[in-house]
Design a protein around this motif. Structure first.
Motif, PDB file in Angstrom:
ATOM      1  N   UNK A 189     -56.900 -50.768  23.253  1.00 51.51           N
ATOM      2  CA  UNK A 189     -55.545 -50.728  23.801  1.00 51.51           C
ATOM      3  C   UNK A 189     -54.588 -51.524  22.916  1.00 51.51           C
ATOM      4  N   UNK A 190     -55.049 -52.662  22.422  1.00 49.29           N
ATOM      5  CA  UNK A 190     -54.239 -53.468  21.508  1.00 49.29           C
ATOM      6  C   UNK A 190     -53.908 -52.685  20.240  1.00 49.29           C
ATOM      7  N   UNK A 191     -54.903 -52.028  19.649  1.00 48.11           N
ATOM      8  CA  UNK A 191     -54.677 -51.279  18.416  1.00 48.11           C
ATOM      9  C   UNK A 191     -53.786 -50.055  18.657  1.00 48.11           C
ATOM     10  N   UNK A 192     -53.942 -49.437  19.812  1.00 51.35           N
ATOM     11  CA  UNK A 192     -53.073 -48.308  20.149  1.00 51.35           C
ATOM     12  C   UNK A 192     -51.614 -48.765  20.245  1.00 51.35           C
ATOM     13  N   UNK A 193     -51.424 -49.935  20.855  1.00 46.39           N
ATOM     14  CA  UNK A 193     -50.067 -50.479  20.956  1.00 46.39           C
ATOM     15  C   UNK A 193     -49.518 -50.829  19.578  1.00 46.39           C
ATOM     16  N   UNK A 194     -50.351 -51.390  18.730  1.00 51.83           N
ATOM     17  CA  UNK A 194     -49.908 -51.743  17.378  1.00 51.83           C
ATOM     18  C   UNK A 194     -49.506 -50.491  16.596  1.00 51.83           C
ATOM     19  N   UNK A 195     -50.282 -49.425  16.726  1.00 53.35           N
ATOM     20  CA  UNK A 195     -49.968 -48.192  16.008  1.00 53.35           C
ATOM     21  C   UNK A 195     -48.667 -47.574  16.501  1.00 53.35           C
ATOM     22  N   UNK A 196     -48.288 -47.867  17.731  1.00 49.51           N
ATOM     23  CA  UNK A 196     -47.035 -47.358  18.291  1.00 49.51           C
ATOM     24  C   UNK A 196     -45.876 -48.318  18.036  1.00 49.51           C
ATOM     25  N   UNK A 197     -46.115 -49.345  17.215  1.00 51.88           N
ATOM     26  CA  UNK A 197     -45.079 -50.335  16.865  1.00 51.88           C
ATOM     27  C   UNK A 197     -44.544 -51.075  18.085  1.00 51.88           C
ATOM     28  N   UNK A 198     -45.416 -51.318  19.043  1.00 47.88           N
ATOM     29  CA  UNK A 198     -45.031 -52.136  20.190  1.00 47.88           C
ATOM     30  C   UNK A 198     -44.818 -53.569  19.721  1.00 47.88           C
ATOM     31  N   UNK A 199     -43.753 -54.184  20.179  1.00 48.50           N
ATOM     32  CA  UNK A 199     -43.474 -55.586  19.824  1.00 48.50           C
ATOM     33  C   UNK A 199     -44.394 -56.483  20.652  1.00 48.50           C
ATOM     34  N   UNK A 200     -45.300 -57.158  19.964  1.00 41.62           N
ATOM     35  CA  UNK A 200     -46.316 -57.940  20.672  1.00 41.62           C
ATOM     36  C   UNK A 200     -46.569 -59.272  19.986  1.00 41.62           C
TER      37      UNK A 200
END
Length: 303
Positions: A189-200
């Motif tokens: 889930x973390x990597x999916x968010x990173x690939x979507x350029x989620x600000x985290x």
């Protein structure tokens, strides 16, 4: 009206730990607006304990144990459909400090916010590894604080351990994959968010207690570099570890590194070679049907 927060807690047959977790959640300086407990079909009296001691909690009881992945999938789905702005995620063995939620909400830029997850057994150590700005990873709290004097690790967090997710993230990337069941679902889930350029990022001032990472690893040295192969003495869990790792490497990290790791697994666990082959094939098939929209390798998350 301010933004509303729903705490989503996944539990399975650990009612004593759940009790302590809920006490910590209700003791927040900024309490959540709603608390949802996802019960993975516990058989230890968890439903009765919740009804007697925490009647204000909403309980979503699943018909069977769906693992952490299924639990967070269903819990996040329920909280999202109820219209909450933020989802505060944790397992039953985690403990937020009194100011955790307030610290997370005080930061106004990030959409996906993680805590500094401290080991319950060791005051000077984190429960999981954190990356250093130059190279390598560490669990030393002092080293992490010195490496990030601004108080935040941009682009990295340990999901589910007290992390705060904005509903816009769920809208963009969806829910955790139920099929992963356990092990690696949070990393995916973390990597999916990173690939979507989620600000985290991880906010060092937001503290969260958790037992040390109990995952067994076999350490190998390849061309002078340490490689860690997670494994389990339980054949079913070992299968899930290899399958889910295959899925994650195939979709997010490096397919070449995946094949190297699978060769190392066969060499390190020759008695489990048939299982490694079955699990890796299952992971590749799962990756084919759940392709990640990732344009670059996430090699910095590999230890």
């Amino acid at each position: 009206m301010g933004e509303r927060v729903c705490a989503v807690i996944v539990t399975y047959n650990r009612k004593a730990l759940l009790r302590e977790c809920l006490k910590a959640v209700f003791s927040q300086t900024r309490p959540p607006d709603h608390v949802l407990v996802v019960d993975n079909a516990s058989t230890d009296g968890t439903p009765e304990m919740l009804q007697e001691e925490f009647p204000q909690v909403e309980v979503l009881r699943l018909p069977e144990n769906q693992g952490g992945a299924g639990g967070f999938h269903e819990g996040m789905k329920r909280a999202y459909e109820q219209g909450f702005d933020w989802l505060w995620l944790m397992d039953d063995d985690g403990l937020p400090v009194p100011s955790t939620l307030e610290e997370l909400l005080s930061e106004r830029e990030l959409e996906f916010k993680g805590c500094l997850v401290l080991a319950k057994e060791d005051l000077g150590s984190t429960a999981f590894y954190y990356p250093l700005p130059t190279e390598g990873h560490t669990k030393d709290v002092s080293a992490i604080e010195a490496a990030y004097p601004q108080g935040a690790i941009r682009g990295f967090l340990n999901p589910y351990n007290g992390c705060l997710v904005h509903r816009s993230v769920v809208s963009r990337i969806g829910l955790p994959l139920k099929k992963l069941f356990i092990w690696g679902d949070e990393t995916e889930y973390f990597l999916r968010a990173r690939c979507a350029d989620v600000k985290m990022g991880t906010l060092l001032g937001a503290r969260f207690w958790h037992p040390k990472d109990r995952q067994k690893n076999r350490k190998l040295v390849l061309f002078g570099r340490a490689v860690f192969l997670p494994f389990s003495d339980d054949p079913k869990r070992f299968f899930l570890i290899v399958r889910n790792q295959t899925y994650i490497y195939w979709n997010y990290i490096s397919r070449f590194k995946l094949f190297v790791r699978l060769i190392l697994y066969v060499l390190a666990f020759p008695q489990s070679a048939p299982m490694v082959l079955r699990a890796s094939w299952a992971g590749i098939r799962m990756a084919w049907f759940h392709r990640a929209l990732c344009t670059e390798e996430n090699t910095d998350v590999v230890r």
